[in-house]
Scaffold this motif. Structure first.
Motif, PDB file in Angstrom:
ATOM      1  N   LYS A   1       7.784  -8.609 108.424  1.00 14.94           N
ATOM      2  CA  LYS A   1       8.971  -9.300 107.907  1.00 14.94           C
ATOM      3  C   LYS A   1       9.324 -10.462 108.812  1.00 14.94           C
ATOM      4  O   LYS A   1       8.747 -10.617 109.880  1.00 14.94           O
ATOM      5  CB  LYS A   1      10.137  -8.327 107.773  1.00 14.94           C
ATOM      6  N   ASP A   2      10.274 -11.258 108.382  1.00 13.95           N
ATOM      7  CA  ASP A   2      10.765 -12.359 109.194  1.00 13.95           C
ATOM      8  C   ASP A   2      11.198 -11.810 110.553  1.00 13.95           C
ATOM      9  O   ASP A   2      11.876 -10.774 110.610  1.00 13.95           O
ATOM     10  CB  ASP A   2      11.955 -13.022 108.476  1.00 13.95           C
ATOM     11  N   PRO A   3      10.817 -12.475 111.643  1.00 20.38           N
ATOM     12  CA  PRO A   3      11.167 -11.979 112.978  1.00 20.38           C
ATOM     13  C   PRO A   3      12.665 -11.731 113.191  1.00 20.38           C
ATOM     14  O   PRO A   3      13.042 -10.844 113.959  1.00 20.38           O
ATOM     15  CB  PRO A   3      10.655 -13.073 113.916  1.00 20.38           C
TER      16      PRO A   3
ATOM     17  N   GLY B   1      14.121  -4.734 113.637  1.00 27.01           N
ATOM     18  CA  GLY B   1      15.122  -3.745 114.018  1.00 27.01           C
ATOM     19  C   GLY B   1      16.213  -3.509 112.980  1.00 27.01           C
ATOM     20  O   GLY B   1      17.081  -2.673 113.182  1.00 27.01           O
ATOM     21  N   VAL B   2      16.168  -4.245 111.875  1.00 20.56           N
ATOM     22  CA  VAL B   2      17.175  -4.090 110.830  1.00 20.56           C
ATOM     23  C   VAL B   2      16.747  -2.971 109.879  1.00 20.56           C
ATOM     24  O   VAL B   2      15.606  -2.928 109.428  1.00 20.56           O
ATOM     25  CB  VAL B   2      17.374  -5.405 110.041  1.00 20.56           C
ATOM     26  N   LYS B   3      17.666  -2.050 109.573  1.00 19.72           N
ATOM     27  CA  LYS B   3      17.409  -0.958 108.633  1.00 19.72           C
ATOM     28  C   LYS B   3      17.734  -1.444 107.227  1.00 19.72           C
ATOM     29  O   LYS B   3      18.771  -2.089 107.015  1.00 19.72           O
ATOM     30  CB  LYS B   3      18.300   0.231 109.001  1.00 19.72           C
ATOM     31  N   PHE B   4      16.870  -1.119 106.271  1.00 21.57           N
ATOM     32  CA  PHE B   4      17.089  -1.500 104.878  1.00 21.57           C
ATOM     33  C   PHE B   4      17.291  -0.262 104.015  1.00 21.57           C
ATOM     34  O   PHE B   4      16.618   0.751 104.193  1.00 21.57           O
ATOM     35  CB  PHE B   4      15.907  -2.303 104.336  1.00 21.57           C
ATOM     36  N   LEU B   5      18.223  -0.357 103.082  1.00 23.21           N
ATOM     37  CA  LEU B   5      18.533   0.743 102.184  1.00 23.21           C
ATOM     38  C   LEU B   5      18.311   0.317 100.739  1.00 23.21           C
ATOM     39  O   LEU B   5      18.552  -0.843 100.379  1.00 23.21           O
ATOM     40  CB  LEU B   5      19.996   1.166 102.351  1.00 23.21           C
TER      41      LEU B   5
ATOM     42  N   PRO C   1      17.998 -14.094 106.900  1.00 25.04           N
ATOM     43  CA  PRO C   1      17.867 -14.358 105.462  1.00 25.04           C
ATOM     44  C   PRO C   1      18.274 -13.129 104.633  1.00 25.04           C
ATOM     45  O   PRO C   1      17.443 -12.429 104.065  1.00 25.04           O
ATOM     46  CB  PRO C   1      16.381 -14.679 105.302  1.00 25.04           C
ATOM     47  N   LEU C   2      19.581 -12.855 104.575  1.00 30.51           N
ATOM     48  CA  LEU C   2      20.098 -11.688 103.869  1.00 30.51           C
ATOM     49  C   LEU C   2      20.861 -12.093 102.621  1.00 30.51           C
ATOM     50  O   LEU C   2      21.633 -13.047 102.645  1.00 30.51           O
ATOM     51  CB  LEU C   2      21.049 -10.893 104.772  1.00 30.51           C
ATOM     52  N   ASP C   3      20.655 -11.342 101.541  1.00 35.53           N
ATOM     53  CA  ASP C   3      21.437 -11.517 100.318  1.00 35.53           C
ATOM     54  C   ASP C   3      22.442 -10.393 100.130  1.00 35.53           C
ATOM     55  O   ASP C   3      23.394 -10.532  99.379  1.00 35.53           O
ATOM     56  CB  ASP C   3      20.526 -11.546  99.086  1.00 35.53           C
ATOM     57  N   ALA C   4      22.204  -9.247 100.795  1.00 29.20           N
ATOM     58  CA  ALA C   4      23.092  -8.099 100.650  1.00 29.20           C
ATOM     59  C   ALA C   4      23.161  -7.344 101.971  1.00 29.20           C
ATOM     60  O   ALA C   4      22.149  -7.190 102.663  1.00 29.20           O
ATOM     61  CB  ALA C   4      22.601  -7.180  99.540  1.00 29.20           C
ATOM     62  N   LEU C   5      24.366  -6.883 102.299  1.00 32.92           N
ATOM     63  CA  LEU C   5      24.607  -6.201 103.563  1.00 32.92           C
ATOM     64  C   LEU C   5      25.589  -5.057 103.350  1.00 32.92           C
ATOM     65  O   LEU C   5      26.665  -5.260 102.774  1.00 32.92           O
ATOM     66  CB  LEU C   5      25.185  -7.196 104.572  1.00 32.92           C
ATOM     67  N   VAL C   6      25.213  -3.853 103.778  1.00 31.52           N
ATOM     68  CA  VAL C   6      26.133  -2.717 103.733  1.00 31.52           C
ATOM     69  C   VAL C   6      27.119  -2.909 104.879  1.00 31.52           C
ATOM     70  O   VAL C   6      26.724  -2.976 106.044  1.00 31.52           O
ATOM     71  CB  VAL C   6      25.380  -1.376 103.868  1.00 31.52           C
ATOM     72  N   ILE C   7      28.410  -3.008 104.529  1.00 29.65           N
ATOM     73  CA  ILE C   7      29.424  -3.294 105.549  1.00 29.65           C
ATOM     74  C   ILE C   7      30.408  -2.147 105.750  1.00 29.65           C
ATOM     75  O   ILE C   7      31.270  -2.220 106.628  1.00 29.65           O
ATOM     76  CB  ILE C   7      30.189  -4.581 105.226  1.00 29.65           C
TER      77      ILE C   7
END
Length: 100
Positions: free
Chosen positions: A15-17, A21-25, A73-79
């Motif tokens: 993935k993009d550097p 370390g980012v978790k995806f759901l 480069p995020l379109d959606a983020l669990v906040i």
């Protein structure tokens, strides 16, 4: 923001550097009554949500307003992880009740 239910995880070793370390759901979007919509979405997770939890999802440019996400480069983020949802003074979701 929109309410969604966590259905699973998405693993991507390439993935993009900036996403290291980012978790995806994998999320299933819910309507205003808590019924599942036919749409699914992948979102980065900043709060440690787990499968079957209801979450708040920020989308579009708002997903990049969270500290540390500005250049990703995020379109959606669990906040947020939802504790309760009420509509017209009626509780129709409680995390405590769903854990049983």
């Amino acid at each position: 923001m929109q309410i969604a239910k966590v259905c699973g995880t998405v693993v991507s070793t390439q993935k993009d550097p900036s996403l290291t370390g980012v978790k995806f759901l994998l999320l299933q979007l819910l309507d205003e009554q808590g019924n599942p919509l036919p749409e699914y979405e992948v979102a980065a997770d900043t709060v440690g949500a787990g499968v079957d939890e209801w979450v708040l999802v920020s989308r579009g440019s708002a997903a990049r307003q969270v500290s540390g996400s500005e250049s990703r480069p995020l379109d959606a983020l669990v906040i947020g992880i939802i504790d309760t949802v009420s509509l017209d003074n009626r509780l129709f979701y409680s995390k405590r009740d769903s854990d049983r």
